[in-house]
Scaffold this motif. Structure first.
Motif, PDB file in Angstrom:
ATOM      1  N   TRP A  13      64.885   2.174 -28.107  1.00 17.41           N
ATOM      2  CA  TRP A  13      64.600   2.755 -29.299  1.00 17.41           C
ATOM      3  C   TRP A  13      65.062   3.964 -29.560  1.00 17.41           C
ATOM      4  CZ3 TRP A  13      62.369  -1.518 -30.649  1.00 17.41           C
ATOM      5  CH2 TRP A  13      61.410  -2.171 -29.989  1.00 17.41           C
ATOM      6  N   VAL A  29      56.417   0.686 -24.885  1.00 10.38           N
ATOM      7  CA  VAL A  29      55.423   0.062 -25.915  1.00 10.38           C
ATOM      8  C   VAL A  29      54.091   1.245 -25.609  1.00 10.38           C
ATOM      9  CG1 VAL A  29      56.029  -2.326 -24.782  1.00 10.38           C
ATOM     10  CG2 VAL A  29      53.897  -0.731 -23.888  1.00 10.38           C
ATOM     11  N   TYR A  81      48.496  -2.682 -21.506  1.00  6.36           N
ATOM     12  CA  TYR A  81      47.414  -3.784 -21.778  1.00  6.36           C
ATOM     13  C   TYR A  81      47.648  -4.734 -20.640  1.00  6.36           C
ATOM     14  CZ  TYR A  81      44.998  -7.506 -23.588  1.00  6.36           C
ATOM     15  OH  TYR A  81      44.319  -8.348 -23.660  1.00  6.36           O
ATOM     16  N   ASN A  85      45.002  -5.493 -17.377  1.00  7.45           N
ATOM     17  CA  ASN A  85      44.054  -6.613 -17.223  1.00  7.45           C
ATOM     18  C   ASN A  85      44.370  -7.276 -15.812  1.00  7.45           C
ATOM     19  OD1 ASN A  85      42.619  -7.406 -19.744  1.00  7.45           O
ATOM     20  ND2 ASN A  85      44.895  -7.648 -20.782  1.00  7.45           N
ATOM     21  N   ASP A  89      41.204  -7.375 -13.739  1.00  3.52           N
ATOM     22  CA  ASP A  89      40.948  -8.836 -13.406  1.00  3.52           C
ATOM     23  C   ASP A  89      40.633  -8.792 -11.799  1.00  3.52           C
ATOM     24  OD1 ASP A  89      40.180 -11.702 -13.451  1.00  3.52           O
ATOM     25  OD2 ASP A  89      42.391 -11.874 -12.997  1.00  3.52           O
TER      26      ASP A  89
ATOM     27  N   TYR B  58      37.196 -11.954 -20.152  1.00  5.46           N
ATOM     28  CA  TYR B  58      38.321 -11.506 -21.000  1.00  5.46           C
ATOM     29  C   TYR B  58      39.588 -10.907 -20.123  1.00  5.46           C
ATOM     30  CZ  TYR B  58      40.796  -8.583 -24.377  1.00  5.46           C
ATOM     31  OH  TYR B  58      41.855  -8.072 -25.114  1.00  5.46           O
ATOM     32  N   VAL B  59      39.103 -10.058 -18.963  1.00  7.55           N
ATOM     33  CA  VAL B  59      40.283  -9.619 -18.480  1.00  7.55           C
ATOM     34  C   VAL B  59      40.994 -10.738 -17.485  1.00  7.55           C
ATOM     35  CG1 VAL B  59      39.641  -7.101 -18.148  1.00  7.55           C
ATOM     36  CG2 VAL B  59      38.720  -8.759 -16.350  1.00  7.55           C
ATOM     37  N   ARG B  60      40.159 -12.015 -17.091  1.00 10.67           N
ATOM     38  CA  ARG B  60      40.917 -12.897 -16.722  1.00 10.67           C
ATOM     39  C   ARG B  60      41.907 -13.885 -17.562  1.00 10.67           C
ATOM     40  NH1 ARG B  60      39.448 -18.085 -16.375  1.00 10.67           N
ATOM     41  NH2 ARG B  60      37.338 -17.700 -17.092  1.00 10.67           N
ATOM     42  N   GLN B  62      42.912 -13.182 -20.315  1.00  8.38           N
ATOM     43  CA  GLN B  62      43.953 -12.235 -21.112  1.00  8.38           C
ATOM     44  C   GLN B  62      45.019 -11.871 -19.872  1.00  8.38           C
ATOM     45  OE1 GLN B  62      42.774 -13.011 -24.159  1.00  8.38           O
ATOM     46  NE2 GLN B  62      43.947 -11.307 -24.731  1.00  8.38           N
ATOM     47  N   ARG B  63      44.703 -11.712 -18.720  1.00  9.20           N
ATOM     48  CA  ARG B  63      45.847 -11.639 -17.621  1.00  9.20           C
ATOM     49  C   ARG B  63      46.855 -12.842 -17.689  1.00  9.20           C
ATOM     50  NH1 ARG B  63      46.413 -13.712 -13.159  1.00  9.20           N
ATOM     51  NH2 ARG B  63      44.433 -14.445 -12.913  1.00  9.20           N
ATOM     52  N   ASP B  66      49.034 -13.117 -20.578  1.00  8.26           N
ATOM     53  CA  ASP B  66      50.219 -12.531 -20.561  1.00  8.26           C
ATOM     54  C   ASP B  66      51.104 -12.902 -19.464  1.00  8.26           C
ATOM     55  OD1 ASP B  66      49.746 -10.471 -22.593  1.00  8.26           O
ATOM     56  OD2 ASP B  66      49.093  -9.107 -21.380  1.00  8.26           O
ATOM     57  N   TYR B  70      54.970 -13.760 -20.934  1.00  8.20           N
ATOM     58  CA  TYR B  70      55.832 -12.525 -20.237  1.00  8.20           C
ATOM     59  C   TYR B  70      56.925 -13.481 -19.331  1.00  8.20           C
ATOM     60  CZ  TYR B  70      54.073  -8.393 -22.033  1.00  8.20           C
ATOM     61  OH  TYR B  70      53.702  -7.135 -22.582  1.00  8.20           O
ATOM     62  N   MET B 129      36.648  -5.571 -27.296  1.00  6.69           N
ATOM     63  CA  MET B 129      37.780  -6.587 -26.899  1.00  6.69           C
ATOM     64  C   MET B 129      38.701  -6.448 -28.080  1.00  6.69           C
ATOM     65  SD  MET B 129      35.296  -9.646 -25.187  1.00  6.69           S
ATOM     66  CE  MET B 129      34.084  -9.136 -24.427  1.00  6.69           C
ATOM     67  N   LEU B 132      41.064  -3.874 -27.583  1.00  2.82           N
ATOM     68  CA  LEU B 132      42.242  -3.968 -26.658  1.00  2.82           C
ATOM     69  C   LEU B 132      43.273  -5.211 -27.070  1.00  2.82           C
ATOM     70  CD1 LEU B 132      40.202  -4.315 -23.196  1.00  2.82           C
ATOM     71  CD2 LEU B 132      41.117  -2.521 -24.342  1.00  2.82           C
ATOM     72  N   ASP B 133      42.722  -6.104 -27.648  1.00  2.00           N
ATOM     73  CA  ASP B 133      43.648  -7.324 -28.282  1.00  2.00           C
ATOM     74  C   ASP B 133      44.780  -6.784 -29.183  1.00  2.00           C
ATOM     75  OD1 ASP B 133      42.064  -9.437 -27.519  1.00  2.00           O
ATOM     76  OD2 ASP B 133      41.024  -9.538 -29.094  1.00  2.00           O
ATOM     77  N   ILE B 135      46.027  -3.569 -29.200  1.00  2.00           N
ATOM     78  CA  ILE B 135      46.799  -2.779 -28.301  1.00  2.00           C
ATOM     79  C   ILE B 135      47.835  -3.990 -27.772  1.00  2.00           C
ATOM     80  CG2 ILE B 135      47.041  -1.534 -26.295  1.00  2.00           C
ATOM     81  CD1 ILE B 135      44.246  -0.295 -26.881  1.00  2.00           C
ATOM     82  N   ARG B 136      47.305  -5.074 -27.473  1.00  2.00           N
ATOM     83  CA  ARG B 136      48.264  -6.278 -26.642  1.00  2.00           C
ATOM     84  C   ARG B 136      49.307  -6.425 -27.616  1.00  2.00           C
ATOM     85  NH1 ARG B 136      47.930 -12.456 -26.249  1.00  2.00           N
ATOM     86  NH2 ARG B 136      49.348 -12.483 -24.371  1.00  2.00           N
ATOM     87  N   GLN B 139      51.846  -3.837 -28.595  1.00  2.00           N
ATOM     88  CA  GLN B 139      52.569  -3.608 -27.232  1.00  2.00           C
ATOM     89  C   GLN B 139      53.745  -4.826 -26.828  1.00  2.00           C
ATOM     90  OE1 GLN B 139      50.149  -2.280 -23.822  1.00  2.00           O
ATOM     91  NE2 GLN B 139      50.296  -0.063 -24.640  1.00  2.00           N
ATOM     92  N   LEU B 142      56.370  -5.027 -29.341  1.00  2.00           N
ATOM     93  CA  LEU B 142      57.390  -4.211 -29.417  1.00  2.00           C
ATOM     94  C   LEU B 142      58.348  -4.451 -28.108  1.00  2.00           C
ATOM     95  CD1 LEU B 142      55.328  -0.852 -29.908  1.00  2.00           C
ATOM     96  CD2 LEU B 142      57.237  -1.668 -31.163  1.00  2.00           C
ATOM     97  N   PHE B 143      57.644  -4.905 -27.014  1.00  2.00           N
ATOM     98  CA  PHE B 143      58.441  -5.023 -25.719  1.00  2.00           C
ATOM     99  C   PHE B 143      59.464  -6.092 -25.987  1.00  2.00           C
ATOM    100  CE2 PHE B 143      58.851  -6.973 -21.454  1.00  2.00           C
ATOM    101  CZ  PHE B 143      59.268  -5.706 -20.876  1.00  2.00           C
TER     102      PHE B 143
END
Lengths: 328, 500
Positions: A13, A29, A81, A85, A89, B58-60, B62-63, B66, B70, B129, B132-133, B135-136, B139, B142-143
């Protein structure tokens, strides 16, 4: 125009390219993501004078805590983020594993009914308290002047929901073994009327109605949370172990990992603000303002703890140790 | 396993309302921030979110999501998608990321508003939640485009856009700030999660993911599908609130919020999604026209959601359906004509084959929009490219901030909907935008559109160069025809063939 006037692609950026080093995923990010700090007259792009714009101008932009570049803040953990997690987790797998193992060993049946009564009065009502931390952190999230700060506050809010969830889980589980202690039924009554809880309730109701974002942050992260963590997590975890409640001790130890992370990010933020003269006095002033309520809350709660005469003193010591570590 | 089931303790985790006594209820939940309309606390406590999820789930989940998104990206990093993609598709990516990524991050603020100021405890947890979503979504969106920065300067705008006064961003900020970040918790739930997410983006993201798959962009397809699964959860925050509002005699208020949300979302869709679907997406990859998509996925589904919840179709429904025929054609023509003012390269999408497709999907297109493109095409064929650029600015609407336009041709129906308010003249593109303004003029009265700023001398020098400078657009970033006018040469060849 000449070729030289045509902008060339950059490796990252444009706002990060000036620094001439490869940015991390965290920086790509997380840095400079808010756009409500671009126009001081209208944080949000409607009439500059609508109530929400006035709210931000007054409670965020006019705070006594000053910094020229809030976007310079970096979370020492560089959590994004995705990694949040992964981290949590893993922690939840551990905690759910604890719940499973202790349940299989019939942990609750081995607890003294008198201790179960203490849990009903002094532990399970904490879901209300943890929920106030969730709400107060969500306020810091929406009001902070940099995305690197709002992210930390959001994760902190979610961690508070995590603590609340553990408490709700244990409330239900305890109610299956101890059917006559009011588990799952009397928590609100204790939270609203029991003398042990009134100090923390007063503290958090007042933190929750503190609108200046920096004062709210100081009151929450430098005073109220340390008071709650030292009392409800560290001290009460010790007491639990001494009453044969190994599960609760291990659970609060795990929650304290979150608390440590929260203290680490806010410590880094305080350090950054100390670059500017006058900020130390502002922070100290707010701590002094909020300390009496935190102390009163700690005393009231600890007075109800069975057979731990020095509980309040050690909880207070823990809070003060943290505050001293800030280098104010 | 000797773990409790999720529903064993779920209700306890959302039984967190208490009666404050050290402060007043209205201090804890200021009406301005909660949007509570005087409805008593017990009514809010009947809130029951249809999509239930716990923190450990949620954390499981969402992990895992991602990890999927990714790893697809990592696996396809050397796939030459960028090099092989049609330039029109790259324009879709640039426009999407620039207009959306940081707005999604801003939505985390709106979710935090509900997490703090919502009076329904279940709503506060779901919004935590949701925060957090978002923010996901900020991010990850952008990534993913960041890897293209080194290949194309316009991708810098995935981040940069929201720091500028570029006109499409002015429009996006005005709309998103109106429905997400400047209202109380209840309004956010109705306008953002119900009107915008349930009504529009949840479905649009499904369509966009399918288009990406068609275009061979599996990374983006996967990303958007993954984002959509979060939306389908947190978009359900608003629905249960509608029932509470109706039961407590606030149907008109709920209807108004939803109607404003729908109208404003529609306008943004008409400038971003419409041109992407009907002009930028390569012809062979188009499954449905924008109008067909809107009718099948947005209109029918949303009508049903509205009626199911006890609301009515918005008063402007017929006008909205009418605009589906033409509004985005005008927006597209404008974006292409004023192409130096955007950070992507608009694809004209008017080759002979594409025009035949447009005529089939929108009967009468050739006799109306086609006549404008005839002039542009003829000028380009004659080597008079300068005539294909604007010399003046369009009149823009004081609500949606977009050019006021309607179908050209014999039945030229463009009209301005003006309004005098406290001594200032405002101009609107439609009755809908004018109506939004009238509902709460003080929200909008002090805002200056790009044209207002130009007339006030805030854009200097007062020409295209000054405008580009004001919008932070420089050579290397400014838009041009996506295919570098190859379609004009094709037309030339075809005409020469015909003549021969």
């Amino acid at each position: 125009m000449s070729e030289a006037d045509v902008l060339k692609p950059l490796k990252t950026w444009s706002h990060l390219a000036k620094r001439r080093r490869k940015p991390s995923e965290y920086e790509i990010v997380s840095v400079n993501i808010l756009y409500n700090t671009r126009d001081a007259s209208a944080p949000y792009d409607l009439d500059p004078n609508i109530p929400m714009n006035q709210w931000y101008k007054k409670f965020r932009d006019q705070t006594a805590l000053k910094h020229d570049d809030w976007n310079a803040f970096r979370d020492p953990y560089e959590l994004v983020y995705r990694t949040y997690n992964m981290l949590q987790d893993g922690q939840e797998t551990y905690v759910q594993g604890l719940f499973n193992q202790f349940n299989e060993r019939e942990h609750d049946k081995a607890l003294d009914p008198q201790w179960a009564g203490t849990l009903a009065r002094l532990y399970t009502p904490a879901r209300y308290l943890f929920h106030t931390l969730q709400m107060a952190s969500a306020y810091i999230q929406q009001m902070s002047p940099a995305s690197t700060i709002t992210n930390c506050a959001a994760f902190q809010s979610a961690d508070s929901l995590r603590w609340l969830s553990h408490t709700a889980y244990r409330t239900k589980e305890l109610s299956l073994t101890f059917t006559d202690k009011g588990f799952g039924a009397d928590e609100r009554k204790y939270w609203e009327t029991d003398p042990a809880w009134q100090g923390f309730r007063e503290l958090m109701e007042k933190v929750l109605t503190t609108w200046d974002w920096a004062e709210a942050l100081v009151a929450l992260n430098l005073v109220a949370k340390p008071a709650i963590e030292e009392t409800l997590l560290r001290k009460f975890g010790d007491v639990a172990r001494h009453n044969g409640d190994t599960l609760l001790g291990m659970l609060t130890d795990n929650q304290l990992l979150d608390a440590t992370r929260h203290r680490t990010w806010v410590t880094a933020l305080v350090k950054m603000t100390l670059e500017k003269p006058g900020n130390a006095e502002v922070i100290k002033g707010w701590i002094a303002k909020w300390e009496p309520l935190a102390e009163k809350a700690t005393q009231a709660f600890c007075a109800a703890l069975p057979d731990v005469p020095d509980a309040a003193a050690t909880a207070t010591q823990g809070r003060h140790d943290f505050q001293r570590s800030l280098g104010l | 396993m000797a773990n409790l089931g999720r529903l064993d303790w779920y209700d306890l985790a959302r039984t967190t309302n208490w009666t404050p006594t050290y402060v007043q209820e209205d201090e804890l939940f200021p009406p301005q921030m909660s949007g509570s309309m005087g409805i008593p606390m017990p009514a809010w406590e009947s809130y029951d979110e249809p999509y239930k999820q716990t923190y450990p789930e949620y954390v499981r989940i969402q992990r895992e999501k991602d990890a999927g998104a990714y790893s697809v990206k990592a696996a396809l990093e050397r796939s030459k998608m960028f090099e092989n993609a049609d330039p029109g598709w790259l324009s879709v990516l640039k426009a999407h990321f620039g207009a959306i990524a940081r707005a999604e991050y801003s939505a985390s603020t709106a979710e935090a508003r509900m997490a703090r100021f919502g009076k329904a405890p279940g709503m506060r947890n779901m919004a935590t939640m949701g925060m957090l979503d978002e923010i996901r979504h900020g991010q990850i969106q952008l990534f993913f485009p960041h890897e293209h920065c080194a290949k194309d300067r316009q991708f810098d705008w995935a981040h940069k856009a929201y720091d500028t006064n570029e006109w499409a961003i002015l429009a996006s900020r005005h709309m998103f700030d109106d429905m997400m970040t400047t209202r109380g918790a209840v309004d956010v739930a109705l306008m953002l999660t119900f009107a915008f997410e349930t009504g529009f983006t949840n479905m649009q993201f499904l369509g966009l993911a399918a288009d990406a798959a068609e275009a061979g962009d599996w990374t983006f397809s996967n990303l958007i599908s993954s984002v959509q699964t979060d939306e389908s959860r947190h978009a359900q925050i608003g629905g249960p609130l509608v029932a509470i509002l109706i039961e407590n005699g606030k149907k008109a208020e709920a209807q108004k919020m939803v109607d404003i949300g729908i109208w404003r979302a529609w306008k943004l869709f008409s400038v971003l999604t419409g041109p992407m679907m009907d002009y930028y997406t390569p012809l062979e990859h188009r499954k449905q026209s924008f109008k067909e998509f809107m009718l099948e996925w947005i209109v029918v589904q949303f009508e049903r959601s509205l009626i199911d919840l006890g609301l009515d179709k918005p008063w402007f429904w017929d006008q909205f359906l009418e605009e589906l025929d033409y509004q985005h054609h005008g927006m597209h023509l404008g974006v292409w004509f004023w192409r130096p003012t955007v950070w992507w390269n608009p694809a004209a999408g008017v080759s002979a084959e594409e025009r035949a497709w447009l005529e089939e999907k929108y009967p009468g297109w050739n006799a109306t929009w086609g006549t404008n493109w005839d002039v542009i095409t003829d000028n380009l064929l004659a080597g008079k490219k300068e005539l294909s650029y604007p010399e003046t600015l369009p009149v823009v609407c004081n609500m949606c901030q977009l050019p006021i336009n309607a179908t050209p041709g014999p039945a030229w129906k463009v009209r301005d909907f003006p309004l005098e308010y406290k001594g200032r003249s405002y101009h609107f593109c439609s009755e809908g935008c004018q109506w939004c303004f009238k509902q709460e003029p003080e929200r909008y009265a002090g805002h200056l559109s790009l044209i207002d700023r130009f007339l006030a001398g805030m854009v200097q020098p007062m020409n295209l160069a000054g405008g580009l400078k004001y919008m932070s657009l420089e050579p290397g970033e400014i838009g041009d025809d996506a295919h570098n006018y190859a379609w004009v040469e094709k037309i030339r060849t075809d005409r020469q063939k015909d003549a021969a």
